[in-house]
Design a protein around this motif. Structure first.
Motif, short mmCIF file in Angstrom:
data_model
loop_
_atom_site.label_atom_id
_atom_site.label_comp_id
_atom_site.label_asym_id
_atom_site.label_seq_id
_atom_site.Cartn_x
_atom_site.Cartn_y
_atom_site.Cartn_z
N PRO A 49 24.37 38.38 21.88
CA PRO A 49 24.63 39.34 20.80
C PRO A 49 25.49 40.50 21.28
CG PRO A 49 22.42 39.65 21.63
CD PRO A 49 22.96 38.43 22.35
N GLU A 76 24.61 39.63 12.26
CA GLU A 76 24.63 39.69 13.72
C GLU A 76 25.93 39.10 14.23
OE1 GLU A 76 21.93 37.16 16.00
OE2 GLU A 76 21.25 38.98 17.03
N VAL A 123 18.49 43.79 21.62
CA VAL A 123 17.94 42.80 20.69
C VAL A 123 16.55 42.37 21.15
CG1 VAL A 123 18.24 40.46 19.80
CG2 VAL A 123 20.18 42.03 19.90
N ARG A 130 14.14 45.08 20.25
CA ARG A 130 13.87 45.10 18.82
C ARG A 130 12.92 43.98 18.43
NH1 ARG A 130 18.97 44.04 15.52
NH2 ARG A 130 18.38 41.90 16.05
N GLN A 131 13.14 42.79 19.00
CA GLN A 131 12.27 41.67 18.70
C GLN A 131 10.84 41.95 19.18
OE1 GLN A 131 14.40 38.49 20.63
NE2 GLN A 131 15.77 38.14 18.87
#
Length: 714
Positions: free
Chosen positions: A452, A440, A479, A482-483
């Motif tokens: 990010p 990352e 991000v 996605r989490q």
């Protein structure tokens, strides 16, 4: 004190070098052509020599055959049968007049001469050693041509042509004609050889019998060692050698297969090389004249061109100051075109300056309108270009960002590594790559907050210095999404675990109750009731199997364990142990070949092989199952094949069978839940590999799994 500039070649000298450079290929071509012609003439001469040598050998063989025929005819005379040797000598003398021979001798097997046309009949005749040379004549009843020998009585060299005289059952006499070398030399003279060619006739031992040059000196001597060795080994050929008198020659020779005699023709090398040197001298003279003419012409033209170039220097210098340019007429068309170009260049230069300014404005507008942040840094990794999107992402206005190091926009713990990575990228041949490929990537805004990002970096090189452009975007929202997806997947896997465990207990109860009812109330139930109980029991068992398969599939959706070397032989053996009873029940035969060590997870690979072997045993049709497990290398991968002789699969279903719950047959035909191959594909993907099938309906199936190989310590 001024330092003089280094000497630079003039245009005239360059043109002279050009003439020389153009002449060199012509000279080389002439040399190659002369050499080619020489080799061609040499080959032609050797071919001609070979033909003449063959003709001479044929002439020698004809003379031998003619003499042998005459002797055979003489040997049939009835005078011998009557014992009239005096009459036989007279007839032999008449025959001798038509032969190219010195004498005719009739000899008994003991070596006693009975008739010799050189001496009057009745004179004492010796027992001589000559029959030893023709011993094969008496032993094998065949004609003989002797090698050259020295006759003591005649005190000269000669050779014999002898034929056997037979009474029908045995050889009673030898009838021989003595031939002088001069007879063979006369034959050579009839061949019309070139005057300077050296010809020689050799007997089967390599001794000179006749010669076109200095015959008296060399008759009876052996050929040179190299030629003699070739004469003994080959029937024809060519070679470079030196004659006995020391003349270097190209030699062609032919040896008769019947008599073993040979003729060699030597072509003096000087006769060919004289023509070569004459051609070389003529070529050198012609090239010299052409070069002198070319140099003079080049020097003259170069002087005129140089004058035109000097005339162009002044307006070119004035163009640098923006002055008006005028160019007088010059010597050659290209210079006039260049002068006209210089005249218009001043106007174009002004237009170009304006175009550059407009281009810079457009570039600035494009960069400021870009959605992604764009930052350009120099070789010291300091910012020289920074667009509005970058200002929005990092919070630094352009006027404050320009001149700062790029590391200012990266968290402190990553800065040293980032600088090294950019320097390493600058030394490679790649013009572009992604940043943060190993993990990352985080950015740092003006307030010290990390976020990010994803980015790519490209480079250009100007005057030996690298300039780097980084294009990046804030992926905070991505991000977060996605989490959230990972949390959702984790919740889903947890639900699958709970649902599977909660379902298994009532399913076992249903199955158990159905079995109890079937056994306890078997007499009270009719056939339909018993059938319904059995269907209930089978449905509960199948639902329990389905629950287990779903649970296994859910387990495979979790984190992949660390890879380790897995011996596929061990994994297959474990699967075979679990399948021992089904294999025995089906009468199946399983053959396992040499299997490799791969990188993966042992338990998952065992499960994969278990499912593939179970399918191979299950879908076998009317014949006993035969399963073959083999492996072959494919680059860095191993391809493991599980082949069977079963019912096969239509190619249109090759992809469908790997999907969850996709079955090609009814449950009653073949058992199973329709999840096994989906589990296999998931396991293969988790191991970094892939799985596919090669099959046709009715011709068996081969499932192939490609896995990454592992190095095994010796």
């Amino acid at each position: 004190m001024t330092q003089s500039a280094p000497a630079v070649a003039t245009l005239g000298s360059r043109l002279a070098m050009l003439v020389l450079a153009c002449a060199i290929p012509a000279v080389l071509a002439a040399i190659l052509l002369i050499a080619y012609n020489f080799q061609r003439e040499k080959a032609h001469a050797l071919e001609q020599a070979h033909e003449l040598a063959q003709s001479a050998v044929n002439a020698v063989d004809r003379d031998f055959a003619s003499t042998q025929s005459a002797l055979y005819a003489l040997g049939t005379s009835d005078l011998l049968e009557k014992g009239d040797l005096a009459g036989f000598q007279q007839r032999a003398s008449r025959v001798l007049q038509n032969l190219k021979a010195h004498d005719i001798v009739l000899t008994a097997p003991s070596g006693q001469q009975l008739v010799n046309t050189r001496v009057p009949f009745g004179s004492p005749l010796p027992v001589v050693g000559q029959p030893v040379r023709v011993k094969g004549l008496f032993d094998a009843d065949r004609p003989v041509v002797t090698d050259l020998f020295y006759g003591k009585a005649l005190k000269t060299h000669l050779f014999g042509i002898a034929v056997p005289v037979s009474d029908g059952t045995r050889v009673t006499h030898a009838l021989a004609a003595g031939v002088m070398p001069e007879t063979v030399a006369a034959m050579l003279r009839q061949q019309n050889l070139p005057r300077d060619w050296i010809a020689a006739v050799f007997d089967s031992s390599g001794t000179i019998v006749a010669r076109s040059h200095q015959m008296d000196e060399f008759v009876g001597k052996k050929a040179s060692p190299g030629l003699r060795e070739r004469l003994q080994a080959e029937t024809h050929g060519t070679l470079d050698t030196v004659t006995l008198e020391g003349v270097k020659v190209y030699t062609a020779f032919v040896r008769s297969p019947s008599s073993g005699w040979a003729v060699a023709l030597g072509i003096p090398r000087r006769s060919l090389t004289n023509q070569l040197w004459l051609a070389v001298v003529v070529a050198i003279a012609v090239v010299g004249v052409l070069l002198a003419t070319g140099f003079a012409t080049a020097w003259h033209i170069g002087s005129r061109i140089s004058g035109s170039i000097f005339e162009l220097a002044k307006p070119a210098f004035a163009l640098g100051y923006g002055a008006k340019v005028t160019v007088p007429p010059l010597y050659f068309h290209e210079a006039n075109v260049l002068g006209e170009t210089l005249s218009t260049a001043s106007a174009l230069l002004h237009d170009a300056s304006a175009a550059v300014a407009r281009h810079d404005a457009r570039l600035t507008a494009i960069m400021d309108s870009a959605m992604d942040a764009i930052i350009t840094v120099d070789d010291d990794q300091r910012v020289i270009l920074y667009n509005r999107a970058a200002a929005a992402v990092f919070g630094w206005p352009p006027e404050e960002a320009v001149g700062r190091p790029l590391s200012q926009f990266i968290p402190a713990r990553f800065r040293d590594a980032h600088v090294r990575h950019v320097e390493a990228f600058g030394q490679r041949n790649r013009a572009r790559r992604g940043m943060g490929e190993s993990g990352e990537l985080l950015g740092l805004n003006r307030d010290g907050q990390e976020f990010p990002i994803e980015a790519s970096i490209s480079k250009i090189n100007e005057d030996g210095k690298n300039f780097y452009t980084v294009v990046l975007r804030d992926i905070t929202e991505r991000v977060k999404a996605r989490q959230a997806l990972e949390r959702s997947n984790a919740d889903l896997r947890q639900f699958a675990y709970v649902a599977s465990h909660d379902l298994k207990s009532p399913l076992r109860s249903i199955g158990g109750i159905a079995q109890i009812l079937e056994h306890s109330y078997h007499g009270a139930l009719d056939a339909k009731g018993i059938g319904l109980l059995r269907r209930l029991s089978a449905a509960a068992a199948r639902l329990e199997q389905l629950t287990d398969d779903l649970l296994q599939l859910a387990d495979l959706e979790g984190e992949v364990p660390a890879f380790a070397p897995v011996d596929c032989r061990d994994a297959v053996q474990e699967a075979l142990q679990l399948m021992e009873q089904p294999i025995r029940d089906a009468g199946a035969t399983v053959t396992v070949g040499d299997l490799p060590v791969v990188m993966g997870v042992h338990g998952e690979l065992t499960h994969l092989f278990l499912n593939l072997i179970a399918n191979a045993v299950k879908y076998h049709g009317q014949q006993a199952p035969e399963v073959r497990i083999t492996a072959e290398r494919a680059g860095a991968e191993w391809v493991i094949s599980v082949a069977d002789n079963g019912i096969g699969i239509d190619p249109k279903h090759h992809e469908r069978i790997f999907e969850v719950f996709n079955r090609l047959h009814k449950v009653g035909d073949y058992g199973g839940t329709g999840i096994g191959l989906a589990i296999c594909r998931t396991i293969a993907a988790r191991q970094g590999g892939r799985i596919w099938v090669e099959s046709q309906e009715g011709k068996g199936s081969t499932f192939k799994v490609a896995l990454r190989g592992a190095a095994v310590p010796a």
